[in-house]
Write an enzyme that holds these catalytic residues in place. Structure first.
Site, PDB file in Angstrom:
ATOM      1  N   HIS A   1      36.335  32.978  45.160  1.00 22.94           N
ATOM      2  CA  HIS A   1      36.317  34.176  45.786  1.00 22.94           C
ATOM      3  C   HIS A   1      35.126  35.078  45.385  1.00 22.94           C
ATOM      4  O   HIS A   1      34.842  36.112  45.557  1.00 22.94           O
ATOM      5  CB  HIS A   1      37.531  34.931  45.214  1.00 22.94           C
ATOM      6  CG  HIS A   1      37.981  35.169  43.704  1.00 22.94           C
ATOM      7  ND1 HIS A   1      38.688  34.465  42.946  1.00 22.94           N
ATOM      8  CD2 HIS A   1      37.293  36.219  43.256  1.00 22.94           C
ATOM      9  CE1 HIS A   1      38.539  35.172  41.766  1.00 22.94           C
ATOM     10  NE2 HIS A   1      37.808  35.882  41.851  1.00 22.94           N
TER      11      HIS A   1
ATOM     12  N   ASP B   1      40.643  28.053  45.002  1.00 23.18           N
ATOM     13  CA  ASP B   1      39.843  28.953  44.643  1.00 23.18           C
ATOM     14  C   ASP B   1      38.586  28.351  43.444  1.00 23.18           C
ATOM     15  O   ASP B   1      38.563  29.006  42.363  1.00 23.18           O
ATOM     16  CB  ASP B   1      40.598  30.100  43.695  1.00 23.18           C
ATOM     17  CG  ASP B   1      39.892  31.250  43.452  1.00 23.18           C
ATOM     18  OD1 ASP B   1      38.884  31.603  44.118  1.00 23.18           O
ATOM     19  OD2 ASP B   1      40.427  32.256  42.801  1.00 23.18           O
TER      20      ASP B   1
ATOM     21  N   SER C   1      35.623  36.484  36.251  1.00 17.57           N
ATOM     22  CA  SER C   1      36.482  35.349  37.313  1.00 17.57           C
ATOM     23  C   SER C   1      35.147  34.251  37.264  1.00 17.57           C
ATOM     24  O   SER C   1      34.263  34.533  37.388  1.00 17.57           O
ATOM     25  CB  SER C   1      36.520  35.931  38.584  1.00 17.57           C
ATOM     26  OG  SER C   1      37.518  36.979  38.524  1.00 17.57           O
TER      27      SER C   1
END
Length: 265
Positions: free
Chosen positions: A80, A110, A193
């Protein structure tokens, strides 16, 4: 190196071992924006004939983290963070910046695999996420700032492995469903992230993915993708150039009235 032995904890040692390989991933994406004339909240075919909507594209920057896992410049991060990106830059803590190539991307897991070209790149060692024990140290290392601040050193937060094998429903996150996740109370904030979750031996045990939050910051509910899954995704990209999706040989669909009659039900 000059740190007194009384202050050299496992967290300090692990952070010093992995931090040089934790990078900033800067991306630029293009999105299409539609603006309706007069701010109409609904679509009306009659008015759109005379006052068509304005549609344009804008370039949107984004930031995330990543971790270099091989000396030839292989970087792991979240899908993402880089999905549909037009430009990807990787900034190292030592100040170097590289244009990254996307080798493989799997929104299902992901995870994304990037590659940069550089000399003497730092590498973070990969551990084994299958043997994790609830309560052991977990150190979250991310680099969400990169060139945005004068000191580009990664951010380090510490906690424990709160739980393992967590399955997260699709409606709980904007990225979809996650399975077999590592839960930690080490603070994982926006921009972290794709960074590394590290054990007390200084080995990467997970790739930080998302948090549960009420106000945007960490409340001690962070989740990381197990590194053993990341290893399998990396091997898929290396061997096949993509992440293959398993096909069970069947599909599922509702039984409608027509199908039921055809089947004699």
């Amino acid at each position: 190196a000059s740190l007194p032995e009384s202050r050299r904890s496992a967290i300090v040692t692990a952070a010093q071992r992995v931090s040089p390989a934790v990078v900033t991933v800067s991306v630029v994406k293009t999105r299409t924006v539609r603006t309706d004339p007069f701010g109409m909240p609904f679509r009306d075919d009659f008015f759109e004939r005379f006052f068509p909507p304005s549609v344009y594209q804008e370039r949107v920057p984004g930031l995330g983290s990543g971790v270099i896992v091989e000396a030839n410049g292989i970087v792991l991060t979240n899908s993402h963070v880089v999905h549909d990106a037009d430009e990807i830059k990787v900034n190292l803590p030592d100040g170097r910046s590289f244009t990254a190539k996307l080798l493989g991307d799997s929104p299902i897991y992901d995870l994304a695999v990037l590659q940069i070209q550089g000399d003497k790149l730092p590498v973070a060692p990969l551990g084994d996420s299958d043997g994790l024990v609830v309560g052991e140290w977990a150190i979250a290392i991310g680099n969400p700032f990169g060139h945005l601040i004068s000191d580009s050193q990664p951010t380090v937060t510490a906690g424990v492995v709160s739980a393992t094998k967590r399955d997260i429903k699709a409606e709980a996150t904007p990225s979809g469903m996650y399975k077999n996740m590592i839960q930690t109370d080490a603070a994982i904030n926006p921009g972290n992230s794709g960074g590394a979750l590290v054990n007390a031996d200084g080995e990467v045990i997970g790739i930080n993915a998302f948090i549960f939050t009420s106000g945007g910051g960490s409340i001690g509910l962070g989740f990381a993708i197990p590194v053993n899954l990341a290893k399998r995704v990396l091997e898929e990209v290396r061997r096949y150039g993509r992440v293959r999706v398993a096909w069970p040989g069947m599909t599922v669909q509702p039984v409608t009235e027509v199908i039921a009659r055809r089947l004699g039900w």
